[in-house]
Design an enzyme around this catalytic site. Structure first.
Site, PDB file in Angstrom:
ATOM      1  N   GLN A 194       0.824  -1.208   0.000  1.00 37.13           N
ATOM      2  CA  GLN A 194       0.000   0.000   0.000  1.00 37.13           C
ATOM      3  C   GLN A 194       0.863   1.267   0.000  1.00 37.13           C
ATOM      4  O   GLN A 194       0.473   2.297  -0.557  1.00 37.13           O
ATOM      5  CB  GLN A 194      -0.982   0.010   1.178  1.00 37.13           C
ATOM      6  CG  GLN A 194      -0.378  -0.090   2.563  1.00 37.13           C
ATOM      7  CD  GLN A 194      -0.210  -1.506   3.044  1.00 37.13           C
ATOM      8  OE1 GLN A 194      -0.073  -2.428   2.267  1.00 37.13           O
ATOM      9  NE2 GLN A 194      -0.205  -1.681   4.368  1.00 37.13           N
ATOM     10  N   GLN A 264      25.469 -12.866   7.370  1.00 39.81           N
ATOM     11  CA  GLN A 264      24.588 -12.727   6.216  1.00 39.81           C
ATOM     12  C   GLN A 264      23.353 -13.606   6.343  1.00 39.81           C
ATOM     13  O   GLN A 264      22.272 -13.262   5.855  1.00 39.81           O
ATOM     14  CB  GLN A 264      25.351 -13.072   4.930  1.00 39.81           C
ATOM     15  CG  GLN A 264      24.761 -12.458   3.678  1.00 39.81           C
ATOM     16  CD  GLN A 264      24.850 -10.932   3.663  1.00 39.81           C
ATOM     17  OE1 GLN A 264      25.671 -10.345   4.355  1.00 39.81           O
ATOM     18  NE2 GLN A 264      24.005 -10.284   2.889  1.00 39.81           N
ATOM     19  N   HIS A 267      19.785 -12.374   7.961  1.00 41.34           N
ATOM     20  CA  HIS A 267      18.853 -11.488   7.262  1.00 41.34           C
ATOM     21  C   HIS A 267      17.532 -12.178   6.954  1.00 41.34           C
ATOM     22  O   HIS A 267      16.454 -11.630   7.169  1.00 41.34           O
ATOM     23  CB  HIS A 267      19.462 -11.019   5.938  1.00 41.34           C
ATOM     24  CG  HIS A 267      20.377  -9.844   6.069  1.00 41.34           C
ATOM     25  ND1 HIS A 267      19.937  -8.576   6.357  1.00 41.34           N
ATOM     26  CD2 HIS A 267      21.716  -9.744   5.947  1.00 41.34           C
ATOM     27  CE1 HIS A 267      20.961  -7.747   6.403  1.00 41.34           C
ATOM     28  NE2 HIS A 267      22.055  -8.433   6.153  1.00 41.34           N
ATOM     29  N   GLU A 333      25.416 -10.156  -4.871  1.00 44.70           N
ATOM     30  CA  GLU A 333      25.198  -8.831  -4.286  1.00 44.70           C
ATOM     31  C   GLU A 333      26.466  -8.386  -3.541  1.00 44.70           C
ATOM     32  O   GLU A 333      26.962  -7.278  -3.740  1.00 44.70           O
ATOM     33  CB  GLU A 333      24.010  -8.886  -3.319  1.00 44.70           C
ATOM     34  CG  GLU A 333      23.743  -7.583  -2.601  1.00 44.70           C
ATOM     35  CD  GLU A 333      22.684  -7.726  -1.521  1.00 44.70           C
ATOM     36  OE1 GLU A 333      22.160  -6.681  -1.091  1.00 44.70           O
ATOM     37  OE2 GLU A 333      22.398  -8.858  -1.085  1.00 44.70           O
ATOM     38  N   HIS A 334      26.961  -9.240  -2.653  1.00 45.99           N
ATOM     39  CA  HIS A 334      28.194  -8.963  -1.909  1.00 45.99           C
ATOM     40  C   HIS A 334      29.227 -10.032  -2.244  1.00 45.99           C
ATOM     41  O   HIS A 334      28.898 -11.224  -2.306  1.00 45.99           O
ATOM     42  CB  HIS A 334      27.952  -9.008  -0.393  1.00 45.99           C
ATOM     43  CG  HIS A 334      26.872  -8.101   0.085  1.00 45.99           C
ATOM     44  ND1 HIS A 334      25.595  -8.551   0.388  1.00 45.99           N
ATOM     45  CD2 HIS A 334      26.867  -6.766   0.321  1.00 45.99           C
ATOM     46  CE1 HIS A 334      24.863  -7.528   0.798  1.00 45.99           C
ATOM     47  NE2 HIS A 334      25.599  -6.435   0.757  1.00 45.99           N
ATOM     48  N   ASP A 367      27.770  -2.397   5.108  1.00 44.97           N
ATOM     49  CA  ASP A 367      26.351  -2.231   5.413  1.00 44.97           C
ATOM     50  C   ASP A 367      26.079  -0.938   6.165  1.00 44.97           C
ATOM     51  O   ASP A 367      24.988  -0.377   6.073  1.00 44.97           O
ATOM     52  CB  ASP A 367      25.847  -3.402   6.256  1.00 44.97           C
ATOM     53  CG  ASP A 367      25.576  -4.642   5.439  1.00 44.97           C
ATOM     54  OD1 ASP A 367      25.510  -4.542   4.208  1.00 44.97           O
ATOM     55  OD2 ASP A 367      25.423  -5.725   6.040  1.00 44.97           O
ATOM     56  N   GLU A 421      15.134   5.360 -44.816  1.00 41.98           N
ATOM     57  CA  GLU A 421      14.093   4.948 -43.856  1.00 41.98           C
ATOM     58  C   GLU A 421      12.698   5.309 -44.352  1.00 41.98           C
ATOM     59  O   GLU A 421      11.706   4.956 -43.702  1.00 41.98           O
ATOM     60  CB  GLU A 421      14.349   5.605 -42.494  1.00 41.98           C
ATOM     61  CG  GLU A 421      15.580   5.046 -41.778  1.00 41.98           C
ATOM     62  CD  GLU A 421      15.766   5.635 -40.390  1.00 41.98           C
ATOM     63  OE1 GLU A 421      15.041   6.598 -40.051  1.00 41.98           O
ATOM     64  OE2 GLU A 421      16.637   5.132 -39.658  1.00 41.98           O
ATOM     65  N   HIS A 426      11.436  14.208 -42.801  1.00 37.57           N
ATOM     66  CA  HIS A 426      12.686  14.475 -42.086  1.00 37.57           C
ATOM     67  C   HIS A 426      13.674  15.170 -43.032  1.00 37.57           C
ATOM     68  O   HIS A 426      14.318  16.156 -42.664  1.00 37.57           O
ATOM     69  CB  HIS A 426      13.304  13.175 -41.578  1.00 37.57           C
ATOM     70  CG  HIS A 426      12.650  12.615 -40.360  1.00 37.57           C
ATOM     71  ND1 HIS A 426      11.338  12.236 -40.343  1.00 37.57           N
ATOM     72  CD2 HIS A 426      13.137  12.375 -39.115  1.00 37.57           C
ATOM     73  CE1 HIS A 426      11.033  11.778 -39.145  1.00 37.57           C
ATOM     74  NE2 HIS A 426      12.116  11.847 -38.371  1.00 37.57           N
TER      75      HIS A 426
END
Length: 439
Positions: A194, A264, A267, A333-334, A367, A421, A426
């Site tokens: 939300q 790690q 988490h 990621e790490h 971090d 084209e 143009h």
């Protein structure tokens, strides 16, 4: 594969086995999640504040009458926070700001492309941005610094922050303190899908934004994905569970490696954890003992750690060269490179969110306090995405100024290409200018 007590061990797998070993769990969300999130988004778009109040009651068990945090609650937070915490925030803020400020490379430089043709790119702050911070009893305080500092350095005009309320309708005082400290006072008590919908479409109380940043659970992640597909609002990056890959040799201290695996794993039960090593059996036995010892000392989140470690993997390979090759396929990621000549091996890395070198560079430091950003691509997206920086809060607009002489020099090229084209108008837009001697 050998099943250890805490992690899975693969000894010298062939290259043909690598992909199956490093494969992540599917990011495809259950139909139910998509259905629920779509319903939330549609209701917030249609009913605004009333819909958010309903979802706050349903999911956060909080009765919210006023969404924006008033100055009164910021002042209360200032009094509740300890001086030690304030000093820690100041230090982290200083390092993060310094690093990000030094890495602002976007400058408007006019380039003379050819005679009479000058082009340049201007970097413009995204006018309205929204930061989502997971909250409740364990708010991600450091993420406020990681998102808020580069947004402010980019000079975004309007920055809002949304975070879930506690059951009593309050926001954690540490979170409010950090927000106020860095200069963000438009904080709203709303969480989940939300909140993402509110920032995308706006409500009576919550303004809409052009780009949404921040981590979240499956519902938040799905909401960001749907919003980015169905509206003009963009998001920072796709996301999945947090990740770490470690490359270790005999130079690595087993105690330190064990602590990195455990830190790690706390988490998320779905954390993606891989250790790549060329070490002998003795070193691995020491690591196993350390894992068990340190795990036994864990009090909080022990169940999460256990589930996460169960899916963790140790892969023994023949060389560090193979370790680098595999880690570039993983694109974690790490990445910790804890081996001899770590700087040399770091230069071989082409796919990773953030890299940590040596025995004394744990992910935990990045971090919170080294200065680099911890909002990073997961699920292999490091192959094509970067972590958050000041650039993430900027957009580029290109400019060009052409003299008549410059247009003459370009005319043949433009006419030939546009003719091929089939875009003859143009071509005419060039000719009409060159035929007009009064210009």
């Amino acid at each position: 594969m050998k099943d250890g007590n805490m992690v899975q061990i693969y000894s010298y797998p062939s290259i043909t086995e690598w992909n199956s070993i490093i494969k992540r769990e599917s990011l495809n969300d259950p139909y139910q999640v998509t259905h629920v999130v779509n319903s939330i988004i549609q209701n917030v778009e249609k009913y605004g504040d009333e819909a958010i109040k309903k979802y706050s009651k349903k999911y956060d068990h909080a009765d919210i009458t006023e969404f924006r945090v008033t100055e009164k609650y910021f002042n209360q937070a200032m009094r509740k926070v300890s001086n030690r915490f304030k000093k820690s925030v100041e230090k982290a803020y200083s390092n993060i700001k310094y690093f990000h400020k030094k890495n602002i490379l976007e400058k408007d430089i006019k380039i003379k492309v050819s005679k009479g043709v000058v082009c340049w790119i201007k970097y413009i702050p995204i006018e309205k941005v929204g930061l989502y911070i997971p909250g409740g009893n364990a708010p991600l305080l450091s993420t406020i610094l990681m998102l808020g500092i580069p947004a402010l350095l980019a000079k975004c005009k309007n920055i809002i922050l949304c975070t879930p309320p506690n059951q009593d309708g309050s926001i954690h005082h540490d979170l409010l303190y950090i927000s106020k400290y860095i200069g963000i006072d438009h904080v709203y008590k709303v969480g989940g899908a939300q909140a993402i919908a509110a920032m995308a479409y706006g409500t009576e109380s919550i303004p809409s934004v052009y780009k949404i940043f921040g981590p979240g659970n499956t519902y938040v992640t799905m909401a960001k994905k749907i919003i980015s597909q169905k509206s003009i609002v963009s998001i920072d990056m796709p996301s999945g569970p947090t990740e770490i890959a470690i490359i270790a040799d005999n130079n690595a201290n087993p105690k330190f490696v064990a602590s990195d695996l455990l830190s790690q794993s706390e988490h998320d039960p779905e954390s993606y954890i891989i250790l790549l090593t060329i070490n002998n059996k003795l070193w691995l036995n020491q690591l196993d003992k350390e894992l068990k010892k340190q795990y036994s000392q864990i009090v909080e989140r022990k169940n999460i750690v256990q589930k996460s470690l169960k899916n963790s993997k140790i892969i023994i390979l023949s060389s560090l060269k193979d370790c680098i090759k595999l880690v570039n396929d993983i694109a974690p990621e790490h990445l910790i490179i804890n081996c001899k000549d770590s700087y040399y091996w770091a230069n071989k890395v082409i796919n990773a969110g953030s890299v940590f070198l040596g025995n004394y560079s744990p992910v935990s430091a990045g971090d919170y306090a080294t200065g680099t950003n911890h909002v990073l691509p997961t699920y292999g997206y490091a192959k094509s995405y970067s972590g958050i920086s000041v650039s993430s809060f900027l957009k580029r607009i290109s400019f060009q100024m052409i003299s008549k002489e410059g247009l003459i020099n370009l005319s043949e090229c433009i006419e030939d290409l546009s003719s091929e084209e089939g875009l003859l108008a143009h071509k005419k837009s060039i000719n009409i200018r060159l035929q007009n001697d009064s210009s």
